[in-house]
Design an enzyme around this catalytic site. Structure first.
Site, PDB file in Angstrom:
ATOM      1  N   LEU A  11      71.937  15.046  82.823  1.00 21.37           N
ATOM      2  CA  LEU A  11      72.326  13.735  82.316  1.00 21.37           C
ATOM      3  C   LEU A  11      73.681  13.891  81.649  1.00 21.37           C
ATOM      4  O   LEU A  11      73.790  14.452  80.564  1.00 21.37           O
ATOM      5  CB  LEU A  11      71.295  13.214  81.307  1.00 21.37           C
ATOM      6  CG  LEU A  11      69.847  13.128  81.792  1.00 21.37           C
ATOM      7  CD1 LEU A  11      68.951  12.548  80.713  1.00 21.37           C
ATOM      8  CD2 LEU A  11      69.746  12.306  83.073  1.00 21.37           C
ATOM      9  N   CYS A  13      78.103  14.452  82.810  1.00 22.42           N
ATOM     10  CA  CYS A  13      78.915  15.479  83.470  1.00 22.42           C
ATOM     11  C   CYS A  13      80.311  15.489  82.858  1.00 22.42           C
ATOM     12  O   CYS A  13      81.322  15.429  83.555  1.00 22.42           O
ATOM     13  CB  CYS A  13      78.979  15.230  84.978  1.00 22.42           C
ATOM     14  SG  CYS A  13      79.513  16.674  85.937  1.00 22.42           S
ATOM     15  N   THR A  15      82.686  17.568  79.743  1.00 20.37           N
ATOM     16  CA  THR A  15      83.176  18.942  79.646  1.00 20.37           C
ATOM     17  C   THR A  15      82.041  19.957  79.709  1.00 20.37           C
ATOM     18  O   THR A  15      82.103  20.943  80.456  1.00 20.37           O
ATOM     19  CB  THR A  15      83.955  19.127  78.332  1.00 20.37           C
ATOM     20  OG1 THR A  15      85.017  18.176  78.286  1.00 20.37           O
ATOM     21  CG2 THR A  15      84.527  20.529  78.233  1.00 20.37           C
ATOM     22  N   THR A  18      79.946  19.669  83.124  1.00 23.67           N
ATOM     23  CA  THR A  18      80.678  20.282  84.235  1.00 23.67           C
ATOM     24  C   THR A  18      80.584  21.797  84.185  1.00 23.67           C
ATOM     25  O   THR A  18      80.386  22.460  85.215  1.00 23.67           O
ATOM     26  CB  THR A  18      82.153  19.844  84.195  1.00 23.67           C
ATOM     27  OG1 THR A  18      82.227  18.424  84.366  1.00 23.67           O
ATOM     28  CG2 THR A  18      82.958  20.523  85.288  1.00 23.67           C
ATOM     29  N   ALA A  45      73.237  12.308  86.459  1.00 25.74           N
ATOM     30  CA  ALA A  45      73.398  10.910  86.062  1.00 25.74           C
ATOM     31  C   ALA A  45      74.739  10.728  85.363  1.00 25.74           C
ATOM     32  O   ALA A  45      75.047  11.433  84.392  1.00 25.74           O
ATOM     33  CB  ALA A  45      72.263  10.487  85.139  1.00 25.74           C
ATOM     34  N   LYS A 106      72.512  16.514  68.681  1.00 25.00           N
ATOM     35  CA  LYS A 106      72.137  16.671  67.267  1.00 25.00           C
ATOM     36  C   LYS A 106      71.858  15.336  66.590  1.00 25.00           C
ATOM     37  O   LYS A 106      71.020  15.241  65.701  1.00 25.00           O
ATOM     38  CB  LYS A 106      73.196  17.446  66.491  1.00 25.00           C
ATOM     39  CG  LYS A 106      74.539  16.735  66.304  1.00 25.00           C
ATOM     40  CD  LYS A 106      75.561  17.245  67.245  1.00 25.00           C
ATOM     41  CE  LYS A 106      76.932  16.629  67.054  1.00 25.00           C
ATOM     42  NZ  LYS A 106      77.883  17.138  68.069  1.00 25.00           N
ATOM     43  N   ILE A 137      76.637  29.890  69.172  1.00 25.96           N
ATOM     44  CA  ILE A 137      76.025  30.865  68.265  1.00 25.96           C
ATOM     45  C   ILE A 137      74.506  30.837  68.414  1.00 25.96           C
ATOM     46  O   ILE A 137      73.883  29.786  68.233  1.00 25.96           O
ATOM     47  CB  ILE A 137      76.393  30.563  66.795  1.00 25.96           C
ATOM     48  CG1 ILE A 137      77.909  30.500  66.623  1.00 25.96           C
ATOM     49  CG2 ILE A 137      75.792  31.604  65.868  1.00 25.96           C
ATOM     50  CD1 ILE A 137      78.347  30.023  65.254  1.00 25.96           C
ATOM     51  N   GLY A 188      93.111  18.207  69.969  1.00 28.49           N
ATOM     52  CA  GLY A 188      91.806  17.962  70.554  1.00 28.49           C
ATOM     53  C   GLY A 188      90.638  18.429  69.716  1.00 28.49           C
ATOM     54  O   GLY A 188      89.480  18.348  70.144  1.00 28.49           O
ATOM     55  N   LYS A 206      73.114  18.194  61.648  1.00 24.79           N
ATOM     56  CA  LYS A 206      72.847  19.613  61.879  1.00 24.79           C
ATOM     57  C   LYS A 206      72.080  20.224  60.709  1.00 24.79           C
ATOM     58  O   LYS A 206      71.200  21.077  60.913  1.00 24.79           O
ATOM     59  CB  LYS A 206      74.163  20.350  62.110  1.00 24.79           C
ATOM     60  CG  LYS A 206      74.869  19.910  63.393  1.00 24.79           C
ATOM     61  CD  LYS A 206      76.263  20.495  63.504  1.00 24.79           C
ATOM     62  CE  LYS A 206      76.957  20.035  64.776  1.00 24.79           C
ATOM     63  NZ  LYS A 206      78.350  20.513  64.878  1.00 24.79           N
TER      64      LYS A 206
END
EC number: 1.1.1.3
Length: 435
Positions: A11, A13, A15, A18, A45, A106, A137, A188, A206
């Site tokens: 579900l 695609c 970063t 892919t 999807a 999360k 990690i 980024g 988290k």
């Protein structure tokens, strides 16, 4: 006759999706050997099924906009779309149709983790989410499995790479937060709308996940006290340096015990002064690190890349292999453990140390007036340092470090300080950990 492949549905695609798809294609033989059966991607999807995605390595016919149908024909569903809906509905549907679930979501786990765990248990499937906290990690599985025989006392860590990049750059260069935030967006590290990071909401979700696992108690994001970093100034960073500290945005989850021996939890996210000698102080750039204290194992630290396509894909693929192995053997991994059901302490009752900076009139009697306020509120002063008088306004900076005090007592103290004629302003209040 070769065994049939296990069906995997993706579900999303982007970063991470892919990167996951590419490795499933390129290393199909390796994954088949590790799992015991081949893994076959039966669909992905996406919002636009007609968009070319050659970097995924998948045939264009596998992309679909019908996620509802896709999750009903998979053995394992990997969710990488994020957000609450439609992710929640899709995962619940997948589990009801017998699929195990791997997610990096999360926000959903922080809001509705117990419901997902209950659905997984009711349908005899796995729910894995290693990638939801600290990216690559290996952290959640050690908490959930490796330390299951120990007693975790405290979890304290840097779990948001964007804010760590900002605070680290401010510490190294002396730049203002706004300038570093702009740079983080250009590189980024930060989104165009960075509020989830800089206001602490990402770290709060988290922290809820970490506390739930570490202390066998259901903790949701709204249970976590949360303060972001937008109030941190370059002067705060300089003052921290003079004290031998750095400022970090920390998620702190710890077991507390009152004078009667009753236990509770404190779960919070806030900017924190950390001594430069502490392992967390050396975490640079956009890296994550989590420091765990346990009764038997003592102090443990987990460090690495907390975000990015490949690091997050590593955690997702690890969960996928584990869930697929269980499908092959007909077994399940450990489910939710919430037997302790410890109460969560209100932030007003949490005890910690503080450093307060004030601008005061440089005249006799000021220190006596200030210390009397602390004494009246029952807040013990550990140290006090007065800076040189400023010629432009006749004020001096007074920095006060306290012993452990409750958040409520400290708040009353600050309110009373602001009423003093001798105090021009309370310029900063920061908690201190790691002493």
């Amino acid at each position: 006759m070769a065994e049939s492949p296990l069906r995997v549905a993706l579900l999303g695609c982007g970063t991470v999706g892919t990167a996951v798809a590419r490795r499933l294609v390129d290393r199909a033989d390796e994954f088949a050997a590790r799992v015991g059966r081949p893994l076959e991607v039966v669909g992905v999807a996406v919002r636009d099924a007609g968009k070319p995605r050659p970097e995924s390595g998948l045939d264009a016919s596998l992309f679909t906009t019908d996620a509802d149908e896709l999750v009903t024909r998979a053995d394992v569903v990997v969710e990488l779309i994020g957000g609450i809906e439609p992710a929640r509905g899709l995962l619940i549907s997948a589990m009801k149709h017998g699929a195990s679930v791997v997610t990096a979501n999360k926000a959903l786990l922080g809001e509705d983790g117990p419901r997902l765990y209950e659905t997984a248990a009711e349908n005899g499937v796995d729910l894995y989410y290693e990638a939801s906290v600290a990216g690559a990690i290996p952290l959640l599985r050690p908490l959930h499995v490796s330390l299951a025989g120990d007693s975790v006392q405290r979890v304290m860590g840097i779990v948001n790479g964007t804010t760590n990049f900002i605070l680290d750059k401010m510490d190294r260069t002396g730049e203002d937060l706004a300038d570093v935030l702009t740079e983080a967006q250009e590189l980024g590290y930060a989104e165009a709308d960075p509020s989830a990071d800089v206001e602490g909401h990402d770290a709060r979700a988290k922290a809820a996940i970490l506390a739930s696992l570490a202390f066998h108690t259901r903790v949701a994001a709204p249970d976590v006290s949360c303060e972001g970093i937008m109030s941190i100034t370059s002067e705060d960073i300089r003052a921290a340096r003079k004290m031998g500290c750095v400022v970090k945005l920390l998620a702190i989850c710890e077991r507390r015990q009152d004078e009667r021996g009753d236990e509770s939890l404190s779960v919070r996210v806030h900017p924190t002064l950390v001594p430069r000698s502490h392992p967390l102080a050396s975490v640079r750039e956009a890296y994550n690190a989590v420091f765990i204290e346990t009764e038997l194992a003592g102090e443990l630290m987990f460090y690495g890349q907390g975000a990015g396509g490949d690091p997050t894909a590593s955690a997702v693929l690890g969960d996928l292999v584990q869930a697929a192995r269980h499908k092959v053997t007909g077994s399940r991994g450990p489910g939710e453990s919430a037997y302790a059901d410890l109460p969560i302490l209100p932030m007003a009752q949490v005890q910690t140390r503080y450093v307060i900076r004030t601008d005061v009139q440089d005249r006799s009697g000021v220190l006596a007036h200030v210390t009397s306020v602390f004494g009246t509120q029952g807040v013990s002063i550990e140290s006090m340092r007065q800076g040189v008088r400023r010629s432009e306004d006749g004020l001096a900076t007074l920095t006060i470090a306290t012993h452990a005090a409750s958040d409520a007592a400290l708040a009353r103290t600050v309110d009373q300080l602001r009423l003093l004629d001798d105090v021009s302003a309370v310029t900063s209040v920061l908690r201190m950990e790691g002493i």
